[in-house]
Design an enzyme around this catalytic site. Structure first.
Site, PDB file in Angstrom:
ATOM      1  N   TYR A  35       0.580  -1.428   0.100  1.00  0.00           N
ATOM      2  CA  TYR A  35       0.208  -0.151   0.330  1.00  0.00           C
ATOM      3  C   TYR A  35       0.727   1.491  -0.198  1.00  0.00           C
ATOM      4  O   TYR A  35       0.675   2.013  -1.232  1.00  0.00           O
ATOM      5  CB  TYR A  35      -0.997   0.130   1.215  1.00  0.00           C
ATOM      6  N   GLU A 115     -34.356 -11.226  38.018  1.00  0.00           N
ATOM      7  CA  GLU A 115     -33.750 -12.137  36.850  1.00  0.00           C
ATOM      8  C   GLU A 115     -32.484 -12.580  36.161  1.00  0.00           C
ATOM      9  O   GLU A 115     -31.695 -12.162  37.336  1.00  0.00           O
ATOM     10  CB  GLU A 115     -33.819 -10.497  36.033  1.00  0.00           C
ATOM     11  N   LYS A 117     -29.299 -13.685  34.535  1.00  0.00           N
ATOM     12  CA  LYS A 117     -28.374 -13.419  34.491  1.00  0.00           C
ATOM     13  C   LYS A 117     -27.859 -13.656  33.017  1.00  0.00           C
ATOM     14  O   LYS A 117     -26.688 -14.456  33.729  1.00  0.00           O
ATOM     15  CB  LYS A 117     -27.563 -12.329  35.200  1.00  0.00           C
ATOM     16  N   ASP A 119     -25.564 -14.169  29.770  1.00  0.00           N
ATOM     17  CA  ASP A 119     -24.380 -14.025  29.740  1.00  0.00           C
ATOM     18  C   ASP A 119     -24.714 -13.681  28.013  1.00  0.00           C
ATOM     19  O   ASP A 119     -24.392 -14.572  27.363  1.00  0.00           O
ATOM     20  CB  ASP A 119     -23.535 -15.582  29.415  1.00  0.00           C
ATOM     21  N   ARG A 138     -22.666  -1.129  24.994  1.00  0.00           N
ATOM     22  CA  ARG A 138     -22.733  -0.384  25.912  1.00  0.00           C
ATOM     23  C   ARG A 138     -20.953   0.633  26.094  1.00  0.00           C
ATOM     24  O   ARG A 138     -21.846   0.994  26.370  1.00  0.00           O
ATOM     25  CB  ARG A 138     -22.387  -1.666  27.133  1.00  0.00           C
ATOM     26  N   TYR A 242     -35.047  -5.672  29.657  1.00  0.00           N
ATOM     27  CA  TYR A 242     -34.841  -5.718  31.172  1.00  0.00           C
ATOM     28  C   TYR A 242     -33.992  -4.785  32.291  1.00  0.00           C
ATOM     29  O   TYR A 242     -34.799  -4.095  33.300  1.00  0.00           O
ATOM     30  CB  TYR A 242     -34.086  -6.789  31.696  1.00  0.00           C
ATOM     31  N   LYS A 329     -24.175 -13.662  42.186  1.00  0.00           N
ATOM     32  CA  LYS A 329     -23.787 -14.568  41.050  1.00  0.00           C
ATOM     33  C   LYS A 329     -23.573 -16.239  41.555  1.00  0.00           C
ATOM     34  O   LYS A 329     -23.662 -16.444  43.196  1.00  0.00           O
ATOM     35  CB  LYS A 329     -22.363 -14.840  40.695  1.00  0.00           C
ATOM     36  N   CYS A 423      14.292  -7.911  40.529  1.00  0.00           N
ATOM     37  CA  CYS A 423      12.552  -7.713  39.264  1.00  0.00           C
ATOM     38  C   CYS A 423      13.717  -8.437  38.003  1.00  0.00           C
ATOM     39  O   CYS A 423      14.416  -7.564  37.511  1.00  0.00           O
ATOM     40  CB  CYS A 423      13.273  -6.000  39.270  1.00  0.00           C
ATOM     41  N   CYS A 426      14.741  -5.426  35.559  1.00  0.00           N
ATOM     42  CA  CYS A 426      15.766  -3.985  35.632  1.00  0.00           C
ATOM     43  C   CYS A 426      16.776  -4.895  36.493  1.00  0.00           C
ATOM     44  O   CYS A 426      17.635  -4.610  36.545  1.00  0.00           O
ATOM     45  CB  CYS A 426      15.337  -2.554  36.076  1.00  0.00           C
ATOM     46  N   CYS A 441       9.408  -3.734  42.760  1.00  0.00           N
ATOM     47  CA  CYS A 441      10.685  -2.912  42.398  1.00  0.00           C
ATOM     48  C   CYS A 441      11.274  -1.908  43.106  1.00  0.00           C
ATOM     49  O   CYS A 441      10.611  -1.168  42.676  1.00  0.00           O
ATOM     50  CB  CYS A 441      10.761  -3.494  41.019  1.00  0.00           C
ATOM     51  N   CYS A 447      13.168   1.617  36.090  1.00  0.00           N
ATOM     52  CA  CYS A 447      13.232  -0.243  35.824  1.00  0.00           C
ATOM     53  C   CYS A 447      12.052  -0.310  34.127  1.00  0.00           C
ATOM     54  O   CYS A 447      10.785   0.551  34.475  1.00  0.00           O
ATOM     55  CB  CYS A 447      12.028  -0.285  36.097  1.00  0.00           C
TER      56      CYS A 447
HETATM   57  S1  IVH Z   1     -29.560  -4.471  34.656  1.00  0.00           S
HETATM   58  C1  IVH Z   1     -28.400  -0.557  35.992  1.00  0.00           C
HETATM   59  N1  IVH Z   1     -29.885  -7.298  34.556  1.00  0.00           N
HETATM   60  O1  IVH Z   1     -25.404  -7.613  33.656  1.00  0.00           O
HETATM   61  C2  IVH Z   1     -28.552  -1.625  35.293  1.00  0.00           C
HETATM   62  N2  IVH Z   1     -27.935  -6.004  33.387  1.00  0.00           N
HETATM   63  O2  IVH Z   1     -22.847  -6.558  34.897  1.00  0.00           O
HETATM   64  C3  IVH Z   1     -27.222  -2.720  34.536  1.00  0.00           C
HETATM   65  N3  IVH Z   1     -27.129  -8.890  32.659  1.00  0.00           N
HETATM   66  O3  IVH Z   1     -24.011  -5.312  31.289  1.00  0.00           O
HETATM   67  C4  IVH Z   1     -27.962  -3.850  33.456  1.00  0.00           C
HETATM   68  N4  IVH Z   1     -29.143  -9.613  32.581  1.00  0.00           N
HETATM   69  O4  IVH Z   1     -24.724  -7.530  30.534  1.00  0.00           O
HETATM   70  C5  IVH Z   1     -28.891  -6.272  34.225  1.00  0.00           C
HETATM   71  N5  IVH Z   1     -31.710  -9.167  33.882  1.00  0.00           N
HETATM   72  C6  IVH Z   1     -30.406  -8.224  33.744  1.00  0.00           C
HETATM   73  C7  IVH Z   1     -29.266  -8.099  33.705  1.00  0.00           C
HETATM   74  C8  IVH Z   1     -28.034  -7.704  33.240  1.00  0.00           C
HETATM   75  C9  IVH Z   1     -27.042 -10.019  32.224  1.00  0.00           C
HETATM   76  C10 IVH Z   1     -25.733  -8.294  32.129  1.00  0.00           C
HETATM   77  C11 IVH Z   1     -25.977  -7.162  30.839  1.00  0.00           C
HETATM   78  C12 IVH Z   1     -25.070  -5.152  32.311  1.00  0.00           C
HETATM   79  C13 IVH Z   1     -24.209  -6.824  33.244  1.00  0.00           C
HETATM   80  C14 IVH Z   1     -23.936  -5.746  34.403  1.00  0.00           C
END
Ligand code: IVH
Length: 698
Positions: A35, A115, A117, A119, A138, A242, A329, A423, A426, A441, A447
């Site tokens: 290029y 709700e 959560k 992934d 996001r 949500y 979690k 270290c 260094c 260090c 360093c």
């Molecule tokens: S609420 C201020 N609701 O979790 C509230 N998040 O750690 C923000 N996620 O970025 C989010 N299920 O990608 C909300 N029922 C749920 C969710 C949820 C999955 C994820 C979402 C968010 C992350 C926050």
């Protein structure tokens, strides 16, 4: 002459085609060097025949390019993350915090919506007059990527809401893949990757590279971020809504009411979402954990959101997470694997951090080969030896951890691990100060590893946000001697020609980088302070400092003055709400080190941080320093302080001549007396509420 003109035209067309392939289609056909050669040839012809040079020639292009990948979109309201709870104790503590903040009696039941959560990746969908206008990922929480065209390939996404609806509303949700869809998709990608390898072996022409996703989240994210919507359309993406961002009017009074509205508008809402009281949360959590294997998608916990939206509004946010919601979690997955080696990494502040290198093992949805070992104490405490069978744990998105070893499977002759005292980068002594568990260090800014780490932090997204400078590039720029301190970055343009000659860089990517650097010359003050990488000054503390001192000049001047013990500036620093003695000490030490001051002033010759603006909603408290004392009847101390900050006041802990108002509740002690002594205006709770724009007392 016409031959020359013809060649120039051909070159321009050719270069434009490669620009398109590179920037828009992500499918370059030629190397950067090739290029380059095209551009060089064009430049040479233009130099020899300036009268033929076209004003729109690619050689005259301003560095950087118009559209690369996705357009950035600013969210109406920031997209936040969630704090985590890992057991019932954490959840109870979360509820207790809510009650304290809202000044509710201890036994008050709290209604939540639970709700699952999922992934996937979160998206922000903007509707105006009920019509889907655009959507973004996001991103950094404030700004995401415009993936509207790709979102429109998801059949579940409502294009038009049935009335009634607010004139403008942001709907948030998760884009995800079901487990079955993910497995089928992965198999398809694996087959395509194998086919590509076979073609390579036969020396045949290769198509674009094939990505094999590691888990469903990764597959969903990769699919939504395709530059070609046709590719996204071929991927089995799903949506669950949500949450709400900015809205011209509130669509409900409770979160469960809001979910009802979402359903009525045609959004898919998780049918497992359920309203419950705090006392019922643990049972729900256990039920979800039991049902988890049978669910059609992966979940890593349950999100609990306080149901009353007016309470949500009062609670607001700390840092990047709401006070009114938490992600509880599930216990992380575990697996066994063999420890092959321990590497020592040098961090930004010189900390030597051991990292385990292990035989690959599949845990928590991905294949893991590395884990943090924290520090030498940790290795000694768990008696981890090279060759050991280790128990590995990985929860969701967090770094894998070694939680222990299997002593029965220890190889004969394995020796206790001896931590090095120099270290690795260094060779300086690495020492442990006092009862610090971390060995550091002592090379400081001499360093190379520390310097590179600081530079990495400096350019990182949450700091100066300079795109295009990964670890390898920084290490290279450092090794070449072109960038040894942050200020050098802003003089990097002096090395443009040398940069362009580097293997794998090329004029386009150099131009892109230099432009990103130029764009970073006016960072918000809080990001600038954070970028300096002062120990203990994370984003939160940087924000506190920026809000207090407002301009970089004021901050620097007060920090220098604060070096003197007993000075007014020292007192002022220690009185900032949220800045404890350990943090103050780090700042004082940073400003006491001449090399840091040199670095800072060199940097300030290049960069002008933007001062903090006082919120436009002019409250009489905006810009004022306030101190609270005693117990307020209608507000918890925390809520009162949060409210004062929200209208632009600075909350400090102790009364001094710099204090503008002291707000006095019942049982006020010495602070009220001191205010009277210094003649500082005193406010009652009612007066404070009025000045802070809160409704009057009943
Ligand atoms: S609420 C201020 N609701 O979790 C509230 N998040 O750690 C923000 N996620 O970025 C989010 N299920 O990608 C909300 N029922 C749920 C969710 C949820 C999955 C994820 C979402 C968010 C992350 C926050």
């Amino acid at each position: 002459m016409s031959d020359v003109l013809e060649e120039m035209e051909r070159l321009i067309e050719e270069i434009r085609r490669h620009d398109r392939l590179y920037y828009e289609e992500d499918a370059p056909e030629i190397s950067d060097a090739e290029y380059d050669a095209l551009l060089q040839r064009l430049r040479a012809l233009e130099a020899a025949h300036p009268e033929l040079a076209r004003p729109d020639s690619p050689t005259r292009r301003v560095p950087g390019r118009p559209a690369e990948g996705f357009r950035k979109l600013r969210h109406g309201a920031p997209m936040l993350s969630l704090d985590n709870a890992f057991d019932e104790g954490d959840f109870r503590e979360f509820c207790a915090r809510i009650r304290r903040f809202l000044a509710l009696p201890e036994a008050t039941p709290l209604d939540f919506v639970a709700e699952p959560k999922i992934d996937g990746l979160s998206v922000n969908l903007l509707y105006e007059d009920g019509r889907f206008l655009r959507g973004a990922t996001r991103g950094d929480g404030l700004e995401g990527e415009d993936v509207t065209a790709n979102l429109l390939t998801i059949a579940e996404l409502p294009r038009q809401l049935p009335p009634p609806f607010p004139a403008r509303i942001e709907i948030r949700g998760e884009v995800y893949m079901t487990r079955a869809d993910f497995l089928a998709f992965r198999a398809q990608q694996e087959a395509a990757a194998a086919e590509r390898e076979a073609r390579r072996a036969r020396g045949e022409k290769l198509g674009p590279p094939v990505q094999v996703p590691v888990n469903a989240r990764n597959a969903a994210a990769g699919s939504l971020r395709q530059l070609d919507p046709a590719v996204t359309a071929s991927r089995p993406l799903r949506l669950l809504a949500y949450a709400m961002g900015e809205a011209s009017e509130a669509p409900a009074e409770t979160h469960h009411g809001f979910l009802e509205r979402l359903r009525a508008w045609g959004f898919p809402v998780n049918p497992l979402s359920q309203r419950l009281s705090d006392a019922e949360a643990a049972a729900f959590q256990a039920r979800m954990a039991a049902e988890r294997p049978q669910l059609p998608y992966d979940i890593d916990g349950v999100v609990y959101k306080l149901d009353r939206l007016d309470w949500q509004a009062r609670l607001g946010f700390v840092g990047r997470a709401p006070r009114w919601a938490i992600a509880w979690k599930f216990p992380p997955e575990r697996a066994w694997t063999r420890l092959i080696a321990i590497e020592i990494q040098v961090g930004r502040t010189g900390a030597l951090t051991p990292r385990a290198v292990m035989e690959p093992v599949f845990v928590g949805g991905v294949t893991v080969t590395h884990a943090t070992l924290h520090n030498e104490e940790e290795i000694a405490r768990k008696d981890i030896r090279i060759g050991d069978m280790v128990i590995l744990q990985r929860a969701g998105d967090v770094i894998p951890q070694i939680i222990g070893v299997v002593p029965e499977l220890r190889p004969a002759g394995a020796q206790p691990y001896v931590f090095r005292t120099t270290c690795p980068a260094c060779g300086s002594h690495a020492v442990r100060a006092g009862d610090d568990v971390v060995r550091r260090c002592t090379g400081g800014l001499t360093c190379p590893a520390q310097r590179v780490e600081r530079l990495k932090h400096f350019v990182s997204r949450r700091a100066m946000d300079i795109e295009g400078l990964g670890e390898e590039r920084i290490a290279l720029l450092h090794a070449k001697g072109w960038v040894t301190s942050p200020a050098d970055l802003f003089r990097l343009h002096r090395h443009r020609a040398e940069l362009e000659a580097l293997e794998g860089w090329g004029p386009q990517s150099v131009a892109k980088l230099l432009e990103a650097i130029e764009r970073a010359r006016h960072p918000p003050l809080e990001r600038f302070i954070f970028a300096l990488g002062i120990r203990r000054i994370g984003e939160q503390n940087a924000k506190l400092l920026a809000r207090h001192y407002r301009s970089v000049e004021a901050w620097q001047e007060r920090m220098l003055a604060a070096r003197t013990p007993g000075s007014e500036a020292r007192e002022e620093l220690c009185s900032i709400q949220g800045i404890g003695p350990a943090i103050a000490q780090e700042l004082i030490e940073f400003f006491a080190e001449p090399r840091n001051l040199e670095t800072l002033s060199a940097l300030l010759a290049e960069v002008q941080p933007r001062p903090v603006e006082i919120p436009a909603a002019e409250s009489p408290l905006a810009g004022k320093a306030v101190v609270f004392t005693g117990t307020l009847a209608t507000l918890s101390r925390q809520e009162a302080e949060a409210r004062a900050e929200a209208v632009g006041a600075r909350v400090t802990k102790s009364v001094s001549r710099k204090t503008d108002y002291v707000i006095v509740g019942s049982d006020a002690g010495s602070k009220a007396a001191k205010a009277a002594e210094l003649g500082i205006p005193i406010l009652t709770e009612a007066e404070f509420r009025a000045m802070a724009g809160l409704p009057p007392l009943p």
